[in-house]
Design an enzyme around this catalytic site. Structure first.
Site, PDB file in Angstrom:
ATOM      1  N   ASP A  85      -0.222   2.045   0.204  1.00  0.00           N
ATOM      2  CA  ASP A  85       0.177   2.363  -1.170  1.00  0.00           C
ATOM      3  C   ASP A  85      -0.642   1.541  -2.167  1.00  0.00           C
ATOM      4  O   ASP A  85      -1.074   0.428  -1.846  1.00  0.00           O
ATOM      5  CB  ASP A  85       1.657   2.056  -1.384  1.00  0.00           C
ATOM      6  N   TYR A 104       3.332  -6.110   8.781  1.00  0.00           N
ATOM      7  CA  TYR A 104       3.274  -6.342   7.346  1.00  0.00           C
ATOM      8  C   TYR A 104       3.987  -7.644   6.982  1.00  0.00           C
ATOM      9  O   TYR A 104       5.054  -7.954   7.539  1.00  0.00           O
ATOM     10  CB  TYR A 104       3.984  -5.218   6.575  1.00  0.00           C
ATOM     11  N   ARG A 121       8.904   0.376   2.067  1.00  0.00           N
ATOM     12  CA  ARG A 121       9.688   0.543   0.832  1.00  0.00           C
ATOM     13  C   ARG A 121      11.096   1.054   1.146  1.00  0.00           C
ATOM     14  O   ARG A 121      12.078   0.602   0.563  1.00  0.00           O
ATOM     15  CB  ARG A 121       8.989   1.521  -0.115  1.00  0.00           C
ATOM     16  N   ASP A 174       9.748   0.237  -5.143  1.00  0.00           N
ATOM     17  CA  ASP A 174       8.784  -0.854  -5.277  1.00  0.00           C
ATOM     18  C   ASP A 174       8.604  -1.164  -6.758  1.00  0.00           C
ATOM     19  O   ASP A 174       9.441  -0.786  -7.581  1.00  0.00           O
ATOM     20  CB  ASP A 174       7.452  -0.532  -4.573  1.00  0.00           C
TER      21      ASP A 174
END
Length: 232
Positions: A52, A80, A186, A94
């Site tokens: 993203d 992540y 997210r 987000d």
């Protein structure tokens, strides 16, 4: 590095900057490589897994015949570094959208947060964010959402392999998460907030691994306007 090597197959590990789309990063690479090595117009290049715009970190770019490796790399597990803010939400899950639905979190304890995080390890179902690139009837979900249309996302199964290195400094919670292909961090942030009963959204996301490839071996120099390829 030579033009022949690039056409035969090459893999670049990029450290994607904040607010770049994965498409922009690949286009920048393609422009630089074609200019520096006089490559043909139809030179093949593509990334192995979208990040993203509001995320940073490892973006793998495959060139030439190695574009055939893209599906294999995309299927590999991901890791992540994740930071979420609890007690508040956003429509995009987000920082793209402003904060809404603030809740008091004074009753939330560190032990509660850790217990909730543990619940998400294993196979789970999650709904992708409405602000995502998933196509609905041929149209990107984020385009429909930005046009004000109601978007219904279907739940899908994914796997969280681990959540570790948890650090809590209310209202912020950070951790490392290992997951399977197709996981939306997210959505994970949003679902953690729902489970806590106070909401949450993703404030920072950095991809650190894809399979055996790691962020420590990546560079952002290829996306720098001053960079030249001589000497590689």
């Amino acid at each position: 590095m030579t033009a022949e090597e690039l056409k035969s197959g090459y893999i670049f590990l990029l450290d994607k900057p904040l607010d770049w789309t994965s498409f922009q990063a690949v286009n920048k690479m393609k422009y630089k490589l074609k200019r520096e090595f006089d490559l043909p117009k139809k030179f093949k290049i593509g990334h192995a897994g979208t990040l993203d715009p509001r995320a940073t970190g490892l973006l793998i770019v495959c060139c030439g015949k190695f574009t055939k490796k893209i599906p294999e790399i995309q299927d590999a597990p991901k890791e992540y570094w994740t930071e979420i803010k609890i007690g508040v939400q956003t429509e995009s899950y987000d920082t793209e959208k402003p904060e809404i639905l603030h809740h008091d979190i004074s009753h939330i304890t560190e032990e509660q947060v850790k217990n909730i995080l543990e619940k998400f390890v294993g196979e789970i179902e999650q709904k992708p964010p409405v602000y995502s690139a998933i196509k609905i009837d041929g149209e990107r979900a984020y385009n429909l959402a930005r046009a004000g249309e109601e978007v219904e996302m279907k739940a899908r199964k994914t796997t969280i392999h681990y959540i570790q290195d948890i650090k809590i400094d209310f209202p912020l919670v950070s951790f490392m998460v290992g997951c399977s292909k197709g996981t939306y961090i997210r959505s994970l942030a949003h679902d953690i907030g729902q489970e806590l009963g106070v909401g949450a959204y993703l404030t920072q996301l950095r991809r650190t691994k894809i399979g055996d490839y790691a962020i420590e071996d990546a560079t952002d120099q290829f996306l720098n306007n001053e960079y030249r390829f001589e000497g590689l």
